[in-house]
Design a protein around this motif. Structure first.
Motif, PDB file in Angstrom:
ATOM      1  N   ASP A 271     -13.555   5.952   6.739  1.00  0.00           N
ATOM      2  CA  ASP A 271     -15.030   6.430   6.793  1.00  0.00           C
ATOM      3  C   ASP A 271     -15.393   7.125   5.622  1.00  0.00           C
ATOM      4  O   ASP A 271     -16.470   7.797   5.566  1.00  0.00           O
ATOM      5  CB  ASP A 271     -15.167   7.010   8.106  1.00  0.00           C
ATOM      6  N   GLN A 272     -14.745   6.907   4.536  1.00  0.00           N
ATOM      7  CA  GLN A 272     -14.789   7.998   3.373  1.00  0.00           C
ATOM      8  C   GLN A 272     -14.719   6.612   2.069  1.00  0.00           C
ATOM      9  O   GLN A 272     -13.953   5.880   2.087  1.00  0.00           O
ATOM     10  CB  GLN A 272     -13.956   8.777   3.028  1.00  0.00           C
ATOM     11  N   THR A 273     -15.420   7.181   0.853  1.00  0.00           N
ATOM     12  CA  THR A 273     -15.438   6.324  -0.010  1.00  0.00           C
ATOM     13  C   THR A 273     -13.998   6.710  -0.783  1.00  0.00           C
ATOM     14  O   THR A 273     -13.661   7.827  -1.126  1.00  0.00           O
ATOM     15  CB  THR A 273     -16.490   6.688  -1.297  1.00  0.00           C
ATOM     16  N   ILE A 274     -13.325   5.633  -1.292  1.00  0.00           N
ATOM     17  CA  ILE A 274     -11.838   5.717  -1.697  1.00  0.00           C
ATOM     18  C   ILE A 274     -11.655   4.999  -2.943  1.00  0.00           C
ATOM     19  O   ILE A 274     -12.164   3.931  -3.111  1.00  0.00           O
ATOM     20  CB  ILE A 274     -10.898   5.378  -0.532  1.00  0.00           C
ATOM     21  N   VAL A 275     -10.905   5.647  -3.925  1.00  0.00           N
ATOM     22  CA  VAL A 275     -10.590   5.134  -5.114  1.00  0.00           C
ATOM     23  C   VAL A 275      -9.106   4.780  -5.327  1.00  0.00           C
ATOM     24  O   VAL A 275      -8.447   5.731  -4.830  1.00  0.00           O
ATOM     25  CB  VAL A 275     -10.995   6.163  -6.452  1.00  0.00           C
ATOM     26  N   GLY A 276      -8.639   3.459  -5.687  1.00  0.00           N
ATOM     27  CA  GLY A 276      -7.593   2.919  -5.812  1.00  0.00           C
ATOM     28  C   GLY A 276      -7.364   2.292  -6.961  1.00  0.00           C
ATOM     29  O   GLY A 276      -8.039   1.908  -7.644  1.00  0.00           O
ATOM     30  N   GLN A 277      -5.867   2.339  -7.358  1.00  0.00           N
ATOM     31  CA  GLN A 277      -5.391   1.685  -8.546  1.00  0.00           C
ATOM     32  C   GLN A 277      -4.344   0.823  -8.207  1.00  0.00           C
ATOM     33  O   GLN A 277      -3.266   1.221  -7.670  1.00  0.00           O
ATOM     34  CB  GLN A 277      -5.004   2.673  -9.633  1.00  0.00           C
ATOM     35  N   ALA A 278      -4.481  -0.514  -8.735  1.00  0.00           N
ATOM     36  CA  ALA A 278      -3.379  -1.535  -8.775  1.00  0.00           C
ATOM     37  C   ALA A 278      -2.075  -1.237  -9.828  1.00  0.00           C
ATOM     38  O   ALA A 278      -2.794  -1.231 -10.930  1.00  0.00           O
ATOM     39  CB  ALA A 278      -3.847  -2.592  -8.341  1.00  0.00           C
TER      40      ALA A 278
ATOM     41  N   ALA B 198       3.791  -9.069  -7.874  1.00  0.00           N
ATOM     42  CA  ALA B 198       3.515  -7.785  -6.819  1.00  0.00           C
ATOM     43  C   ALA B 198       2.650  -6.772  -7.156  1.00  0.00           C
ATOM     44  O   ALA B 198       2.818  -6.393  -8.288  1.00  0.00           O
ATOM     45  CB  ALA B 198       4.937  -7.673  -6.193  1.00  0.00           C
ATOM     46  N   TYR B 199       1.889  -6.337  -6.224  1.00  0.00           N
ATOM     47  CA  TYR B 199       0.749  -5.195  -6.587  1.00  0.00           C
ATOM     48  C   TYR B 199       1.279  -4.157  -5.669  1.00  0.00           C
ATOM     49  O   TYR B 199       1.277  -4.252  -4.651  1.00  0.00           O
ATOM     50  CB  TYR B 199      -0.494  -5.718  -6.543  1.00  0.00           C
ATOM     51  N   ALA B 200       1.468  -3.016  -6.352  1.00  0.00           N
ATOM     52  CA  ALA B 200       1.344  -1.494  -5.626  1.00  0.00           C
ATOM     53  C   ALA B 200       0.252  -0.921  -5.723  1.00  0.00           C
ATOM     54  O   ALA B 200      -0.285  -0.706  -6.887  1.00  0.00           O
ATOM     55  CB  ALA B 200       2.320  -0.812  -5.962  1.00  0.00           C
ATOM     56  N   PHE B 201      -0.585  -0.604  -4.578  1.00  0.00           N
ATOM     57  CA  PHE B 201      -1.536   0.145  -4.743  1.00  0.00           C
ATOM     58  C   PHE B 201      -1.717   1.456  -4.365  1.00  0.00           C
ATOM     59  O   PHE B 201      -1.288   1.647  -3.370  1.00  0.00           O
ATOM     60  CB  PHE B 201      -2.876  -0.484  -3.709  1.00  0.00           C
ATOM     61  N   PHE B 202      -2.234   2.300  -5.105  1.00  0.00           N
ATOM     62  CA  PHE B 202      -2.035   3.819  -5.044  1.00  0.00           C
ATOM     63  C   PHE B 202      -3.305   4.295  -5.036  1.00  0.00           C
ATOM     64  O   PHE B 202      -4.491   4.022  -5.473  1.00  0.00           O
ATOM     65  CB  PHE B 202      -1.299   4.438  -6.376  1.00  0.00           C
TER      66      PHE B 202
ATOM     67  N   LEU C  82       0.845  -1.059   0.038  1.00  0.00           N
ATOM     68  CA  LEU C  82       0.122  -0.015  -0.144  1.00  0.00           C
ATOM     69  C   LEU C  82       0.640   1.397   0.120  1.00  0.00           C
ATOM     70  O   LEU C  82       1.827   1.419   0.750  1.00  0.00           O
ATOM     71  CB  LEU C  82      -0.944   0.037   1.221  1.00  0.00           C
ATOM     72  N   MET C  83       0.610   2.226  -0.832  1.00  0.00           N
ATOM     73  CA  MET C  83       1.214   3.469  -0.878  1.00  0.00           C
ATOM     74  C   MET C  83       0.644   4.281   0.193  1.00  0.00           C
ATOM     75  O   MET C  83      -0.582   4.185   0.414  1.00  0.00           O
ATOM     76  CB  MET C  83       1.221   3.970  -2.281  1.00  0.00           C
ATOM     77  N   PRO C  84       1.515   5.306   0.849  1.00  0.00           N
ATOM     78  CA  PRO C  84       0.768   6.193   1.486  1.00  0.00           C
ATOM     79  C   PRO C  84      -0.392   7.091   0.897  1.00  0.00           C
ATOM     80  O   PRO C  84      -0.521   7.331  -0.154  1.00  0.00           O
ATOM     81  CB  PRO C  84       2.041   7.278   1.738  1.00  0.00           C
ATOM     82  N   GLY C  85      -1.347   7.207   1.861  1.00  0.00           N
ATOM     83  CA  GLY C  85      -2.628   7.907   1.635  1.00  0.00           C
ATOM     84  C   GLY C  85      -3.916   6.984   1.012  1.00  0.00           C
ATOM     85  O   GLY C  85      -4.679   7.392   0.715  1.00  0.00           O
TER      86      GLY C  85
END
Length: 184
Positions: free
Chosen positions: A113-120, A174-178, A79-82
Motif C-alpha cells: 500500500d506504499q509507493t516503492i522503488v526497485g532496481q533490477a 535472470a533478474y534479481a530485483f532489489f 525478489l530480494m527481501p523487503g
C-alpha cells in the motif's frame, strides 16, 4: 614495584599516525572495490555482466542473423527481501536465431500500500554467453517506481550475437530485483 623501577612512558605518536593512515587506506580500498569488481566483471563477462549494452551497441555493426541454428533463452526473476512486488516474465522461454533482434516483457506488480522503488540487476548464464548478450533497451538500466497496487509491463529488447559459441544452445537471463532508495 616502585616508580623508580618502571620504564619511562613511551611516545606512541608515530604508531598512532601510521595506524590511522592504514585505516584510511583500507577504507578507501573498500570503496574502490565495487567499481574495480564491476570493471573486472565487464571485461571478462564474469558474474553475468554483459559486455555490451545500449550505450555500446550503437557503435557496433549489426549482427548478421544465423538462420542455421536456434538458441533457447529462458527468463527468470528473483525478489530480494523487503521488496513486496510480484514479478514474472510474460514469456518464460523463447527460441531465437543468433543475431535476431527480440523484445520480451516482464509483468511487475506492487503488492503493498506504499509507493516503492526497485532496481533490477541482470545475470546471464552460462557466464561465457554474457559476452554475446546485448541489451539494447532494458528496464534494468533505471530504477522503477510503482505506486500502491500498480502493475506494469516492462520491456527488454536484446540481441544474442551471431558469433556466440556453437557449444551454447541455451542460455538464461535472470533478474534479481532489489529495493532501492527513491531518487531525490
Amino acid at each position: 614495584m616502585n616508580e623508580a623501577t618502571l620504564p619511562p612512558p613511551r611516545k606512541h605518536g608515530r604508531l598512532v599516525v601510521r595506524l590511522l593512515l592504514l585505516a584510511v587506506g583500507f577504507f578507501a580500498f573498500g570503496f574502490a572495490l565495487v567499481p574495480l569488481y564491476d570493471t573486472f566483471c565487464e571485461a571478462v563477462g564474469f558474474n553475468g555482466k554483459t559486455l555490451r549494452d545500449a550505450t555500446q551497441a550503437k557503435d557496433l555493426p549489426p549482427s548478421a542473423v544465423d538462420y542455421s541454428r536456434k538458441l533457447g533463452v529462458q527468463f527468470t526473476s528473483t525478489l530480494m527481501p523487503g521488496l513486496p512486488w510480484e514479478i514474472r516474465p510474460l514469456e518464460p522461454a523463447i527460441e531465437l536465431h543468433p543475431g535476431e533482434l527480440r523484445t520480451t516483457r516482464f509483468l511487475v506488480r506492487n503488492l503493498s500500500d506504499q509507493t516503492i522503488v526497485g532496481q533490477a540487476v541482470p545475470s546471464v548464464s552460462p557466464t561465457v554467453a554474457a559476452r554475446s548478450f546485448q541489451k539494447l533497451d532494458c528496464f534494468c538500466f533505471t530504477q522503477q517506481t510503482l505506486a500502491p497496487g500498480e502493475s506494469r509491463e516492462m520491456a527488454l529488447t536484446f540481441v544474442v550475437d551471431s558469433g556466440i559459441s556453437k557449444d551454447i544452445s541455451e542460455l538464461t537471463l535472470a533478474y534479481a530485483f532489489f529495493p532501492a532508495p527513491p531518487k531525490p
